[in-house]
Design an enzyme around this catalytic site. Sequence first.
Site, PDB file in Angstrom:
ATOM      1  N   LYS A   1      55.051  44.973  33.902  1.00  0.00           N
ATOM      2  CA  LYS A   1      55.267  44.773  35.338  1.00  0.00           C
ATOM      3  C   LYS A   1      56.410  43.777  35.533  1.00  0.00           C
ATOM      4  O   LYS A   1      56.433  42.734  34.897  1.00  0.00           O
ATOM      5  CB  LYS A   1      53.967  44.247  35.975  1.00  0.00           C
ATOM      6  CG  LYS A   1      53.904  44.395  37.478  1.00  0.00           C
ATOM      7  CD  LYS A   1      52.461  44.348  37.951  1.00  0.00           C
ATOM      8  CE  LYS A   1      52.368  44.385  39.456  1.00  0.00           C
ATOM      9  NZ  LYS A   1      50.990  44.592  39.927  1.00  0.00           N
TER      10      LYS A   1
ATOM     11  N   GLU B   1      35.932  48.721  45.863  1.00  0.00           N
ATOM     12  CA  GLU B   1      35.285  48.109  47.025  1.00  0.00           C
ATOM     13  C   GLU B   1      33.875  48.641  47.246  1.00  0.00           C
ATOM     14  O   GLU B   1      32.984  47.908  47.705  1.00  0.00           O
ATOM     15  CB  GLU B   1      36.135  48.330  48.282  1.00  0.00           C
ATOM     16  CG  GLU B   1      37.427  47.512  48.316  1.00  0.00           C
ATOM     17  CD  GLU B   1      38.573  48.097  47.495  1.00  0.00           C
ATOM     18  OE1 GLU B   1      38.393  49.201  46.934  1.00  0.00           O
ATOM     19  OE2 GLU B   1      39.643  47.475  47.417  1.00  0.00           O
TER      20      GLU B   1
ATOM     21  N   ARG C   1      36.413  52.061  53.081  1.00  0.00           N
ATOM     22  CA  ARG C   1      35.907  53.080  52.159  1.00  0.00           C
ATOM     23  C   ARG C   1      34.494  52.765  51.666  1.00  0.00           C
ATOM     24  O   ARG C   1      33.881  53.592  50.993  1.00  0.00           O
ATOM     25  CB  ARG C   1      36.846  53.296  50.982  1.00  0.00           C
ATOM     26  CG  ARG C   1      37.145  52.078  50.159  1.00  0.00           C
ATOM     27  CD  ARG C   1      37.909  52.414  48.881  1.00  0.00           C
ATOM     28  NE  ARG C   1      39.125  53.178  49.090  1.00  0.00           N
ATOM     29  CZ  ARG C   1      39.910  53.648  48.121  1.00  0.00           C
ATOM     30  NH1 ARG C   1      39.607  53.418  46.868  1.00  0.00           N
ATOM     31  NH2 ARG C   1      40.998  54.339  48.388  1.00  0.00           N
TER      32      ARG C   1
HETATM   33  C1  LIG Z   1      41.502  50.556  47.826  1.00  0.00           C
HETATM   34  C2  LIG Z   1      42.550  49.500  47.589  1.00  0.00           C
HETATM   35  N1  LIG Z   1      42.169  48.241  47.274  1.00  0.00           N
HETATM   36  C3  LIG Z   1      43.091  47.296  47.082  1.00  0.00           C
HETATM   37  C4  LIG Z   1      44.417  47.579  47.194  1.00  0.00           C
HETATM   38  C5  LIG Z   1      45.448  46.470  47.046  1.00  0.00           C
HETATM   39  N2  LIG Z   1      46.296  46.714  45.881  1.00  0.00           N
HETATM   40  C6  LIG Z   1      47.512  47.240  45.988  1.00  0.00           C
HETATM   41  S1  LIG Z   1      48.310  47.423  44.544  1.00  0.00           S
HETATM   42  C7  LIG Z   1      47.004  46.741  43.718  1.00  0.00           C
HETATM   43  C8  LIG Z   1      47.077  46.601  42.227  1.00  0.00           C
HETATM   44  C9  LIG Z   1      47.418  47.923  41.599  1.00  0.00           C
HETATM   45  O1  LIG Z   1      47.456  47.832  40.212  1.00  0.00           O
HETATM   46  P1  LIG Z   1      48.028  49.066  39.418  1.00  0.00           P
HETATM   47  O2  LIG Z   1      47.461  50.332  39.916  1.00  0.00           O
HETATM   48  O3  LIG Z   1      47.842  48.781  37.991  1.00  0.00           O
HETATM   49  O4  LIG Z   1      49.571  49.083  39.798  1.00  0.00           O
HETATM   50  P2  LIG Z   1      50.702  48.039  39.418  1.00  0.00           P
HETATM   51  O5  LIG Z   1      50.896  47.197  40.627  1.00  0.00           O
HETATM   52  O6  LIG Z   1      50.274  47.288  38.224  1.00  0.00           O
HETATM   53  O7  LIG Z   1      51.890  48.886  39.142  1.00  0.00           O
HETATM   54  C10 LIG Z   1      45.971  46.408  44.587  1.00  0.00           C
HETATM   55  C11 LIG Z   1      44.693  45.781  44.187  1.00  0.00           C
HETATM   56  C12 LIG Z   1      44.776  48.896  47.546  1.00  0.00           C
HETATM   57  N3  LIG Z   1      46.039  49.262  47.756  1.00  0.00           N
HETATM   58  N4  LIG Z   1      43.837  49.832  47.720  1.00  0.00           N
END
Ligand SMILES: Cc1ncc(C[n+]2csc(CCOP(=O)(O)OP(=O)(O)O)c2C)c(N)n1
Length: 647
Positions: free
Chosen positions: A291, A376, A404
């Site tokens: 990342k 969640e 959700r």
């Molecule tokens: C249902 C939900 N919960 C929380 C989030 C907030 N959120 C956005 S990106 C993220 C982390 C995502 O991690 P990953 O899928 O590994 O992607 P990366 O950012 O590492 O590329 C979170 C928790 C979201 N978008 N949707």
Amino acid sequence: MSVEEGTANHGRLLGTVRGPQDVKRMTAEQLDILAAEIRDFLIAKVSRTGGHVGPNLGVVELTLAMHRVFDSPRDRLLFDTGHQAYVHKILTGRQEGFDKLRQRGGLSGYPSQAESEHDLIENSHASTALSYADGLAKAYALRGEKRSVVAMVGDGALTGGMCWEALNNIATAGNPLVIVVNDNGRSYSPTIGGLADHLSSLRLNPGYEKVLDTVKDALGNTPFVGKPMYEVLHAVKKGIKDAVAPQAMFEDLGIKYVGPVDGHDVPAVEAALRAAKNFGGPVIVHAVTRKGYGYRPAEDDEADCLHGPGAFDAETGKLLAVPSVKWTNVFADELVAIADERPDVVGITAAMAEPTGIATLARKYPERVYDVGIAEQHAATSAAGLAMGGLHPVVAVYATFLNRAFDQVLLDVAMHKLPVTFVLDRAGITGPDGPSHYGIWDMSVFGVVPGLRIAAPRDSATLREELREAVAVDDGPTILRFPTGTVAADLPAVRRVGPVDVLAESARTDVLLVAVGSFAGLGVEVAARVAEQGYGVTVVDPRWVRPVPAELVELAAGHRLVVTVEDGVRIGGVGSALAQALRDADVRVPVKDLGVPADWHPHGTRAQILADLRLTAQDVARDVTGWISGLDAAPVDPAANGARAQS
Ligand SMILES: Cc1ncc(C[n+]2csc(CCOP(=O)(O)OP(=O)(O)O)c2C)c(N)n1
Ligand SMILES: CC(=O)[C@@H](O)[C@H](O)COP(=O)(O)O
Ligand SMILES: [Mg+2]
């Protein structure tokens, strides 16, 4: 080197890319240079607007490879969560739009059908892409269409239950489908759970670490990518091949597994994707990435690898505006104070410990905080279990993400009358993330849950107070909801009637203005403006909006007109609930309910969107004056309470 120089010097190849076909023609060497130029572009642009820079820096090569192997838009490229689709936008003719990324009228921070035929799913809530992909692949199979479906999903999103429901179905259906797992080991912070532990064994492989160290050393202190990245990529290519061993985990699901591949090596990813494309069934391509790759401030940012900062200094990665005291901070500090007194109080976060403030509790009481991943629904029912076990869980999530978990809150928590406090940050209109992230539904959706109490604090004092009241409830769930950004200045009450705070009153009792939560200040300003027209307005903050306080009904009965204003959808909102309570009590006073129309409001700043919705003191004062003076002219039929025309 300045941002401008960085982009100009290294943007020549990128300037020739108008669509995916231009990328398909490039040589391996050109692709490496292009990747470096894309990184320069991302840093230069996103540093000015703010946005998801870290996630996108990590998927440059993955996205290039996807566009070279597949033919978008005929083949469908899906991005789970969608916050990592900037590179895809850059490659599909939207470079110019980045000057206004996430700004009013500008490019969305997520895939958007209105922007491009290359975008299909717009949902920026995590863990949905594999289900969309399953459905699309089934549809193409049934219709006899030969189109590939490719879904990119992060290791964080993969902790969401929907992904596993989808994989279960994808394996059985057997349709051609490519799942690119973008495994960078992080959500905001390191991804948690059994799956993450399994994947991290890969990253701990000494050979693999050696390769990554080569990358880090080669980058040195260069803030921009350019030429150094070109050399670094070659170093990676040489070293990665022997560094990792294939993993069996995904194959145990019954889905073909390819990898792990170095997600920063375009030819390696391409080879894996081509093999997957030709396989004829569902395939997982496991790509290991970093990342923030290629930008030292992001790679070195232990908190979240510059996951989604506001505007920042491109040289240093430091935020340009240091946030003042936010609602989140007030909540976080008070929760720790409560936890000091109450050993039964524990915290839950769904992969967002820092953004929700739960990290503050975790720093003091690490054993009393549970990060459940992007889950969640599980968070809600797990909280139910904790409550059954004698604890009082505080589940801290963004308002939009609790939607959700409605069924879990309704049945698993509320029906069991369990003391669980849900703290909803970013409630109401949030701003640059746009419609998927507006926390406008909670008061309507959760307002119907029997036994659930909802509080909407107006400032830091009431936030602290209402949090304490919420965790004191022992016979059912509570919700505490507050908006994004800097906490409002404390607004002391004139007096308290039951739970209701009277914030302003006058000798005349023409209008009862019910100002919910952060709209309290607006309410007081409206009262002053309307007073100039000769009408008296009583401004109240109900504090607890569900169930409707009996005292609010009594106060309403003493006025000629009730106006409610809330940072949530009007249908089923506080105004609508109060109107119903007045009808039930046979109180015949007209009600006008102001709030957010149930619709998909575009991105912009919070202030811009509220102005569009005419939720400013000036607009509300004009309406209130019009309504009350209209009553003087012709009494309003109380049965006609409700809407004014809103855009
Ligand atoms: C249902 C939900 N919960 C929380 C989030 C907030 N959120 C956005 S990106 C993220 C982390 C995502 O991690 P990953 O899928 O590994 O992607 P990366 O950012 O590492 O590329 C979170 C928790 C979201 N978008 N949707
Ligand atoms: C993609 C996503 O869901 C989050 O990263 C979100 O963009 C964060 O919003 P805040 O900036 O309000 O924390
Ligand atoms: Mg990740």
